[in-house]
Design a protein around this motif. Structure first.
Motif, PDB file in Angstrom:
ATOM      1  N   GLN A  19      20.563  30.849  52.008  1.00 30.80           N
ATOM      2  CA  GLN A  19      21.587  31.815  52.390  1.00 30.80           C
ATOM      3  C   GLN A  19      22.861  31.146  52.916  1.00 30.80           C
ATOM      4  O   GLN A  19      23.955  31.418  52.400  1.00 30.80           O
ATOM      5  CB  GLN A  19      21.043  32.809  53.398  1.00 30.80           C
ATOM      6  N   PRO A  20      22.799  30.252  53.901  1.00 29.64           N
ATOM      7  CA  PRO A  20      24.046  29.606  54.330  1.00 29.64           C
ATOM      8  C   PRO A  20      24.669  28.723  53.261  1.00 29.64           C
ATOM      9  O   PRO A  20      25.897  28.566  53.222  1.00 29.64           O
ATOM     10  CB  PRO A  20      23.626  28.786  55.557  1.00 29.64           C
ATOM     11  N   ALA A  58      24.876  41.408  51.606  1.00 29.86           N
ATOM     12  CA  ALA A  58      23.588  40.798  51.927  1.00 29.86           C
ATOM     13  C   ALA A  58      23.003  41.269  53.253  1.00 29.86           C
ATOM     14  O   ALA A  58      21.816  41.069  53.509  1.00 29.86           O
ATOM     15  CB  ALA A  58      23.733  39.269  51.969  1.00 29.86           C
ATOM     16  N   GLY A  59      23.800  41.915  54.101  1.00 27.54           N
ATOM     17  CA  GLY A  59      23.389  42.200  55.466  1.00 27.54           C
ATOM     18  C   GLY A  59      22.684  43.519  55.678  1.00 27.54           C
ATOM     19  O   GLY A  59      22.130  44.120  54.754  1.00 27.54           O
ATOM     20  N   ALA A  78      28.896  38.788  52.374  1.00 26.32           N
ATOM     21  CA  ALA A  78      28.174  38.970  53.638  1.00 26.32           C
ATOM     22  C   ALA A  78      27.764  40.429  53.835  1.00 26.32           C
ATOM     23  O   ALA A  78      26.625  40.721  54.235  1.00 26.32           O
ATOM     24  CB  ALA A  78      29.049  38.507  54.800  1.00 26.32           C
ATOM     25  N   GLN A  79      28.664  41.342  53.559  1.00 27.31           N
ATOM     26  CA  GLN A  79      28.348  42.761  53.721  1.00 27.31           C
ATOM     27  C   GLN A  79      27.279  43.205  52.730  1.00 27.31           C
ATOM     28  O   GLN A  79      26.404  44.004  53.061  1.00 27.31           O
ATOM     29  CB  GLN A  79      29.626  43.593  53.562  1.00 27.31           C
ATOM     30  N   PHE A 120      27.213  30.653  51.297  1.00 23.52           N
ATOM     31  CA  PHE A 120      28.521  30.843  51.938  1.00 23.52           C
ATOM     32  C   PHE A 120      29.310  29.543  52.015  1.00 23.52           C
ATOM     33  O   PHE A 120      30.540  29.542  51.968  1.00 23.52           O
ATOM     34  CB  PHE A 120      28.332  31.478  53.316  1.00 23.52           C
ATOM     35  N   THR A 179      34.165  36.094  51.075  1.00 20.77           N
ATOM     36  CA  THR A 179      33.084  35.831  52.033  1.00 20.77           C
ATOM     37  C   THR A 179      32.597  37.129  52.665  1.00 20.77           C
ATOM     38  O   THR A 179      31.390  37.369  52.793  1.00 20.77           O
ATOM     39  CB  THR A 179      33.565  34.862  53.127  1.00 20.77           C
ATOM     40  N   ARG A 180      33.534  37.994  53.059  1.00 22.70           N
ATOM     41  CA  ARG A 180      33.155  39.280  53.656  1.00 22.70           C
ATOM     42  C   ARG A 180      32.426  40.160  52.641  1.00 22.70           C
ATOM     43  O   ARG A 180      31.465  40.854  52.984  1.00 22.70           O
ATOM     44  CB  ARG A 180      34.391  40.010  54.176  1.00 22.70           C
ATOM     45  N   VAL A 223      22.101  33.770  47.009  1.00 19.52           N
ATOM     46  CA  VAL A 223      21.656  34.859  47.882  1.00 19.52           C
ATOM     47  C   VAL A 223      20.512  35.625  47.231  1.00 19.52           C
ATOM     48  O   VAL A 223      19.527  35.987  47.887  1.00 19.52           O
ATOM     49  CB  VAL A 223      22.826  35.802  48.225  1.00 19.52           C
TER      50      VAL A 223
END
Length: 304
Positions: free
Chosen positions: A130-131, A158-159, A155-156, A134, A151-152, A88
């Motif tokens: 990026q994918p 990076a978002g 994701a949080q 994950f 994962t959450r 990431v």
């Protein structure tokens, strides 16, 4: 227990070499179609960087792991968590360097990806990294609930409420004077969120209990902000050859930084204060957190 600067330096070098090997294994091979995209992805990820984010994953895992509980599955999970954070981070650097963002020509002492390849390939490489992060994280050999939480967490970070959101604030803040609180919020998202995610992921893999999690959160918040403050200081005190990226670019772009807001001495003082806060947060963890303490020293006292 890591007790000396030389021991920490050796550990960091060993971890950097190790995560390089892990990333080498997890990235698509260059002879797999589409070859040029896979070559660009590997160029973006391999062959450089301090690997601080990966080191934070391993150090947090070490701090929270119960004695004699290390297993091959846990080690593989830590490797995957560290690799995911680095992937990431690499994608974010590729996109940050694009002409539509920071328009930078140098990264880690080499031409940036869009310069070495082309703009479209750089965009796609970031999109693919990026994918992949994950996908790597989803294959951790942990209980399903732990994989979902990990994962959450990433994701949080990076978002829009983390790294991407911080970059958006950065872009609209060019030429503006921000308050210290506004600047801090921007950097807690842009830089701090992913560093904090590395710490949280290490604790999660190791099964950190509530007190350990609180200590890690306080440490991560302080050290994530300290990293950016030190970056701002180095941008005006260190030359391009040492930094491995273009020095003075923030001032040239009229971006708000801790140095422009507080002056050089004020920014250095803030970094020292955050360093102390990070160290104090680790006190309840005792000697188990010595690696995290050493990383706090490394982050604040580094010269590039």
């Amino acid at each position: 227990m890591i007790a000396t600067e030389s021991a920490l330096t050796s550990w960091l070098a060993e971890r950097a070499q190790h995560i390089e090997q892990v990333l080498e294994r997890l990235l698509p091979p260059t002879n797999q179609v589409p070859e040029r995209l896979h070559q660009a992805m590997r160029y973006a990820v391999l062959g450089g960087g301090k690997r601080v984010r990966a080191a934070l994953v391993y150090a947090a895992g070490n701090a929270c792991m119960r004695p004699n509980t290390a297993t091959s599955a846990m080690n593989e999970a830590l490797d995957r968590a560290a690799a995911a954070v680095e992937l990431v981070h690499a994608y974010s650097l590729v996109h940050d360097d694009l002409p539509c963002m920071d328009d930078d020509m140098l990264r880690r002492g080499r031409p940036t990806l869009h310069v070495h390849y082309d703009e479209a390939t750089a965009l796609l490489a970031g999109d693919a990294l990026q994918p992949l992060a994950f996908d790597v994280l989803a294959q951790m050999p942990l209980a399903p609930e732990a994989v979902v939480n990990a994962t959450r967490t990433l994701a949080q970070a990076a978002g829009s409420l983390g790294m991407a959101g911080g970059q958006a604030i950065d872009l609209v803040s060019v030429g503006k004077t921000l308050s210290q609180q506004e600047l801090q919020q921007m950097h807690l998202l842009k830089t701090g969120a992913l560093l904090a995610a590395g710490v949280k992921l290490g604790g999660l893999v190791a099964g950190a209990h509530a007190l350990q999690q609180r200590c890690l959160d306080e440490y991560a918040s302080a050290i994530g902000l300290a990293f950016q403050v030190v970056d701002d200081v180095l941008d005006v005190t260190t030359d391009t050859a040492v930094l491995g990226k273009t020095a003075g670019k923030d001032a040239a772009a009229n971006k708000p930084t801790y140095v422009t807001l507080m002056g050089l001495e004020g920014a250095q003082s803030l970094a020292t204060s955050l360093h102390r806060t990070a160290r104090e947060a680790l006190s309840p963890l005792g000697d188990a957190a010595s690696l995290l303490g050493g990383l706090a020293d490394f982050i604040v006292l580094r010269d590039h």
